[in-house]
Scaffold this motif. Structure first.
Motif, PDB file in Angstrom:
ATOM      1  N   ARG A   1     -22.637 -17.010 -10.545  1.00 41.76           N
ATOM      2  CA  ARG A   1     -22.087 -18.008 -11.474  1.00 41.76           C
ATOM      3  C   ARG A   1     -22.254 -19.390 -10.858  1.00 41.76           C
ATOM      4  NH1 ARG A   1     -18.561 -15.613 -15.257  1.00 41.76           N
ATOM      5  NH2 ARG A   1     -18.576 -17.694 -16.166  1.00 41.76           N
ATOM      6  N   THR A   2     -22.769 -20.306 -11.633  1.00 44.02           N
ATOM      7  CA  THR A   2     -23.047 -21.643 -11.087  1.00 44.02           C
ATOM      8  C   THR A   2     -22.257 -22.746 -11.786  1.00 44.02           C
ATOM      9  OG1 THR A   2     -24.910 -21.898 -12.608  1.00 44.02           O
ATOM     10  CG2 THR A   2     -25.384 -20.997 -10.420  1.00 44.02           C
ATOM     11  N   ASP A   3     -21.441 -22.368 -12.782  1.00 44.41           N
ATOM     12  CA  ASP A   3     -20.769 -23.400 -13.561  1.00 44.41           C
ATOM     13  C   ASP A   3     -19.421 -23.831 -12.984  1.00 44.41           C
ATOM     14  OD1 ASP A   3     -20.089 -20.801 -14.127  1.00 44.41           O
ATOM     15  OD2 ASP A   3     -19.572 -21.162 -16.221  1.00 44.41           O
ATOM     16  N   SER A   4     -18.979 -23.194 -11.909  1.00 40.95           N
ATOM     17  CA  SER A   4     -17.743 -23.586 -11.245  1.00 40.95           C
ATOM     18  C   SER A   4     -17.557 -22.677 -10.027  1.00 40.95           C
ATOM     19  CB  SER A   4     -16.554 -23.464 -12.208  1.00 40.95           C
ATOM     20  OG  SER A   4     -15.392 -24.019 -11.625  1.00 40.95           O
ATOM     21  N   HIS A   5     -16.331 -22.653  -9.489  1.00 35.54           N
ATOM     22  CA  HIS A   5     -16.035 -21.767  -8.366  1.00 35.54           C
ATOM     23  C   HIS A   5     -15.527 -20.443  -8.933  1.00 35.54           C
ATOM     24  CE1 HIS A   5     -16.691 -24.888  -5.419  1.00 35.54           C
ATOM     25  NE2 HIS A   5     -15.878 -25.680  -6.086  1.00 35.54           N
ATOM     26  N   TRP A   6     -16.379 -19.417  -8.953  1.00 32.56           N
ATOM     27  CA  TRP A   6     -16.025 -18.111  -9.477  1.00 32.56           C
ATOM     28  C   TRP A   6     -15.947 -17.113  -8.324  1.00 32.56           C
ATOM     29  CZ3 TRP A   6     -14.724 -17.030 -14.487  1.00 32.56           C
ATOM     30  CH2 TRP A   6     -15.001 -18.030 -15.427  1.00 32.56           C
ATOM     31  N   PHE A   7     -14.999 -16.179  -8.462  1.00 25.79           N
ATOM     32  CA  PHE A   7     -14.808 -15.181  -7.412  1.00 25.79           C
ATOM     33  C   PHE A   7     -14.699 -13.778  -8.002  1.00 25.79           C
ATOM     34  CE2 PHE A   7     -13.147 -19.107  -5.729  1.00 25.79           C
ATOM     35  CZ  PHE A   7     -13.578 -19.127  -4.414  1.00 25.79           C
ATOM     36  N   LEU A   8     -15.249 -12.809  -7.278  1.00 24.69           N
ATOM     37  CA  LEU A   8     -14.945 -11.413  -7.527  1.00 24.69           C
ATOM     38  C   LEU A   8     -13.710 -11.104  -6.692  1.00 24.69           C
ATOM     39  CD1 LEU A   8     -18.565 -10.008  -7.056  1.00 24.69           C
ATOM     40  CD2 LEU A   8     -17.436 -10.570  -9.202  1.00 24.69           C
ATOM     41  N   SER A   9     -12.819 -10.287  -7.199  1.00 27.07           N
ATOM     42  CA  SER A   9     -11.580 -10.071  -6.452  1.00 27.07           C
ATOM     43  C   SER A   9     -11.095  -8.633  -6.550  1.00 27.07           C
ATOM     44  CB  SER A   9     -10.481 -11.007  -6.976  1.00 27.07           C
ATOM     45  OG  SER A   9     -10.167 -10.698  -8.326  1.00 27.07           O
ATOM     46  N   HIS A  10     -10.386  -8.216  -5.521  1.00 25.85           N
ATOM     47  CA  HIS A  10      -9.681  -6.943  -5.545  1.00 25.85           C
ATOM     48  C   HIS A  10      -8.574  -6.999  -4.499  1.00 25.85           C
ATOM     49  CE1 HIS A  10     -13.094  -6.247  -2.707  1.00 25.85           C
ATOM     50  NE2 HIS A  10     -12.121  -5.796  -1.956  1.00 25.85           N
TER      51      HIS A  10
ATOM     52  N   CYS B   1       0.844  -1.196   0.000  1.00 27.84           N
ATOM     53  CA  CYS B   1       0.000   0.000   0.000  1.00 27.84           C
ATOM     54  C   CYS B   1       0.880   1.248   0.000  1.00 27.84           C
ATOM     55  CB  CYS B   1      -0.909  -0.010   1.223  1.00 27.84           C
ATOM     56  SG  CYS B   1      -1.926   1.487   1.396  1.00 27.84           S
ATOM     57  N   PRO B   2       0.689   2.158  -0.948  1.00 32.54           N
ATOM     58  CA  PRO B   2       1.509   3.370  -0.990  1.00 32.54           C
ATOM     59  C   PRO B   2       1.342   4.240   0.253  1.00 32.54           C
ATOM     60  CG  PRO B   2       0.170   3.151  -2.989  1.00 32.54           C
ATOM     61  CD  PRO B   2      -0.292   2.111  -2.031  1.00 32.54           C
ATOM     62  N   GLN B   3       0.193   4.130   0.928  1.00 33.78           N
ATOM     63  CA  GLN B   3      -0.079   4.964   2.096  1.00 33.78           C
ATOM     64  C   GLN B   3       0.474   4.343   3.379  1.00 33.78           C
ATOM     65  OE1 GLN B   3      -4.132   6.417   2.431  1.00 33.78           O
ATOM     66  NE2 GLN B   3      -4.068   6.246   4.654  1.00 33.78           N
ATOM     67  N   CYS B   4       0.225   3.046   3.565  1.00 38.47           N
ATOM     68  CA  CYS B   4       0.585   2.389   4.832  1.00 38.47           C
ATOM     69  C   CYS B   4       1.850   1.545   4.761  1.00 38.47           C
ATOM     70  CB  CYS B   4      -0.573   1.496   5.296  1.00 38.47           C
ATOM     71  SG  CYS B   4      -2.145   2.337   5.435  1.00 38.47           S
ATOM     72  N   GLN B   5       2.282   1.250   3.539  1.00 42.03           N
ATOM     73  CA  GLN B   5       3.428   0.367   3.316  1.00 42.03           C
ATOM     74  C   GLN B   5       3.177  -1.059   3.787  1.00 42.03           C
ATOM     75  OE1 GLN B   5       5.894   1.672   1.425  1.00 42.03           O
ATOM     76  NE2 GLN B   5       4.600   3.482   1.480  1.00 42.03           N
ATOM     77  N   GLU B   6       1.900  -1.417   3.944  1.00 41.83           N
ATOM     78  CA  GLU B   6       1.539  -2.784   4.313  1.00 41.83           C
ATOM     79  C   GLU B   6       1.426  -3.643   3.054  1.00 41.83           C
ATOM     80  OE1 GLU B   6       0.700  -4.342   7.324  1.00 41.83           O
ATOM     81  OE2 GLU B   6       1.471  -2.594   8.390  1.00 41.83           O
ATOM     82  N   GLU B   7       1.740  -4.923   3.181  1.00 42.90           N
ATOM     83  CA  GLU B   7       1.607  -5.829   2.040  1.00 42.90           C
ATOM     84  C   GLU B   7       0.131  -6.010   1.699  1.00 42.90           C
ATOM     85  OE1 GLU B   7       2.734 -10.408   0.662  1.00 42.90           O
ATOM     86  OE2 GLU B   7       3.195  -9.711   2.678  1.00 42.90           O
ATOM     87  N   LEU B   8      -0.203  -5.831   0.416  1.00 38.33           N
ATOM     88  CA  LEU B   8      -1.582  -5.973  -0.021  1.00 38.33           C
ATOM     89  C   LEU B   8      -2.012  -7.427   0.005  1.00 38.33           C
ATOM     90  CD1 LEU B   8      -1.675  -3.591  -3.127  1.00 38.33           C
ATOM     91  CD2 LEU B   8      -2.317  -3.075  -0.765  1.00 38.33           C
ATOM     92  N   LEU B   9      -3.307  -7.635   0.223  1.00 34.07           N
ATOM     93  CA  LEU B   9      -3.889  -8.969   0.174  1.00 34.07           C
ATOM     94  C   LEU B   9      -4.863  -9.037  -0.995  1.00 34.07           C
ATOM     95  CD1 LEU B   9      -4.677  -9.541   3.961  1.00 34.07           C
ATOM     96  CD2 LEU B   9      -2.666 -10.300   2.687  1.00 34.07           C
ATOM     97  N   LEU B  10      -4.936 -10.186  -1.631  1.00 34.92           N
ATOM     98  CA  LEU B  10      -5.921 -10.403  -2.682  1.00 34.92           C
ATOM     99  C   LEU B  10      -7.180 -10.924  -2.017  1.00 34.92           C
ATOM    100  CD1 LEU B  10      -6.575 -10.413  -5.701  1.00 34.92           C
ATOM    101  CD2 LEU B  10      -5.765 -12.776  -5.795  1.00 34.92           C
ATOM    102  N   ASP B  11      -8.238 -10.117  -2.069  1.00 34.03           N
ATOM    103  CA  ASP B  11      -9.500 -10.447  -1.405  1.00 34.03           C
ATOM    104  C   ASP B  11     -10.423 -11.124  -2.411  1.00 34.03           C
ATOM    105  OD1 ASP B  11     -11.444 -10.587   0.487  1.00 34.03           O
ATOM    106  OD2 ASP B  11     -11.820  -8.442   0.622  1.00 34.03           O
ATOM    107  N   LEU B  12     -10.733 -12.384  -2.191  1.00 31.92           N
ATOM    108  CA  LEU B  12     -11.577 -13.171  -3.092  1.00 31.92           C
ATOM    109  C   LEU B  12     -12.953 -13.356  -2.466  1.00 31.92           C
ATOM    110  CD1 LEU B  12      -8.986 -15.935  -4.052  1.00 31.92           C
ATOM    111  CD2 LEU B  12      -9.643 -13.960  -5.419  1.00 31.92           C
ATOM    112  N   ILE B  13     -13.991 -12.910  -3.191  1.00 31.71           N
ATOM    113  CA  ILE B  13     -15.364 -12.996  -2.696  1.00 31.71           C
ATOM    114  C   ILE B  13     -16.156 -13.911  -3.612  1.00 31.71           C
ATOM    115  CG2 ILE B  13     -17.437 -11.680  -2.142  1.00 31.71           C
ATOM    116  CD1 ILE B  13     -15.539  -9.196  -1.957  1.00 31.71           C
ATOM    117  N   PRO B  14     -16.765 -14.967  -3.106  1.00 27.42           N
ATOM    118  CA  PRO B  14     -17.518 -15.887  -3.970  1.00 27.42           C
ATOM    119  C   PRO B  14     -18.583 -15.157  -4.781  1.00 27.42           C
ATOM    120  CG  PRO B  14     -17.278 -16.803  -1.763  1.00 27.42           C
ATOM    121  CD  PRO B  14     -16.791 -15.389  -1.689  1.00 27.42           C
TER     122      PRO B  14
END
Length: 199
Positions: A180-189, A163-176
Motif C-alpha cells: 500500500r502506497t497511499d498512507s501508512h498501512w500495517f498488517l497486524s495480529h 494468552c490462555p496458555q502462558c497468561q502473558e499480556e498479548l502485544l499487537l504486532d504491526l508489520i508495515p
C-alpha cells in the motif's frame, strides 16, 4: 555438475502418492527435499535440519499435524520457519485452526497444479525474506478501549488480552504493508511475547 539448491524443503505427509508428487516436483525445480511420513519423524527432521520451508499435512499418524505445528512455533530454533499446511477439500475448520496456530499459508490437496504449487512456494519464500528485513512495531493493548469486550469475545479470550496458555499480556504486532502506497498501512495480529502464538 549439480546446480545450487534454491532452499531446503521438508515434506511431512503420510500419503505416499502426494509425498512422491511433491518430492519429485520440488527436486526437479531445484530444491533440496526432505520427507517424513509421520508427525514424530517430521518434527525430529524439522529440529535437526531447520529447513527453509515445511509442507505439513494436518492429518498424520502418531503426532497430529496441529501438534507438529505447535512444536514448530513453540521452539526457538524452528519458530520462524514458514509452514504451508495441506488439507483435503472442505476442511475449512482445520484451515482456520492451522492459521491461528501460526501456519504461513495453506493448500487444498489436489486443487493446485504443479505450476501453482511452485508459485505459492516461491511466494512464501519471498514473504519470509521480506519479514527478515522488516521492522515490526509491538504495542501493548489496554483494557477499557472502545469495543474491547467485543474484540476479546471474538478472539476467544476469557481473561482480558492475555494468552490462555502462558497468561502473558498479548502485544499487537504491526508489520508495515509495503503493497500500500497511499498512507501508512500495517498488517497486524496479536502475539504472545512468551510462546509467540498468534491470535
Amino acid at each position: 555438475m549439480a546446480g545450487v539448491s534454491k532452499g531446503k524443503i521438508l515434506i511431512i505427509e503420510d500419503d505416499a502418492s502426494f509425498r512422491r508428487v511433491y518430492h519429485d516436483m520440488l527436486e526437479t525445480a531445484g530444491y533440496n527435499v526432505l520427507v517424513a511420513d509421520n508427525g514424530e519423524m517430521g518434527w525430529d527432521l524439522a529440529k535437526a535440519e531447520k529447513p527453509n520451508l515445511i509442507i505439513l499435512d494436518l492429518v498424520l499418524p502418531g503426532l497430529h499435524g496441529f501438534d507438529v505445528l505447535k512444536n514448530i512455533r513453540g521452539d526457538s530454533d524452528t519458530k520462524d520457519i514458514p509452514v504451508l499446511i495441506t488439507t483435503a477439500l472442505g476442511e475449512q475448520a482445520d484451515i482456520k485452526k492451522g492459521l491461528e496456530l501460526g501456519a504461513t499459508d495453506y493448500m487444498v490437496k489436489g486443487f493446485f497444479t504443479p505450476r501453482e504449487i511452485l508459485a505459492k512456494i516461491r511466494s512464501v519464500f519471498t514473504q519470509a525474506d521480506m519479514r527478515k528485513s522488516v521492522v515490526s512495531y509491538k504495542l501493548a493493548v489496554k483494557e477499557g478501549r472502545a469495543d474491547s469486550a467485543q474484540l476479546q469475545s471474538y478472539m476467544g479470550l476469557t481473561k482480558l488480552f492475555t494468552c490462555p496458555q502462558c497468561q502473558e499480556e498479548l502485544l499487537l504486532d504491526l508489520i508495515p504493508d509495503y503493497t500500500r502506497t497511499d498512507s501508512h498501512w500495517f498488517l497486524s495480529h496479536f502475539t504472545c511475547p512468551k510462546c509467540q502464538r498468534a491470535f
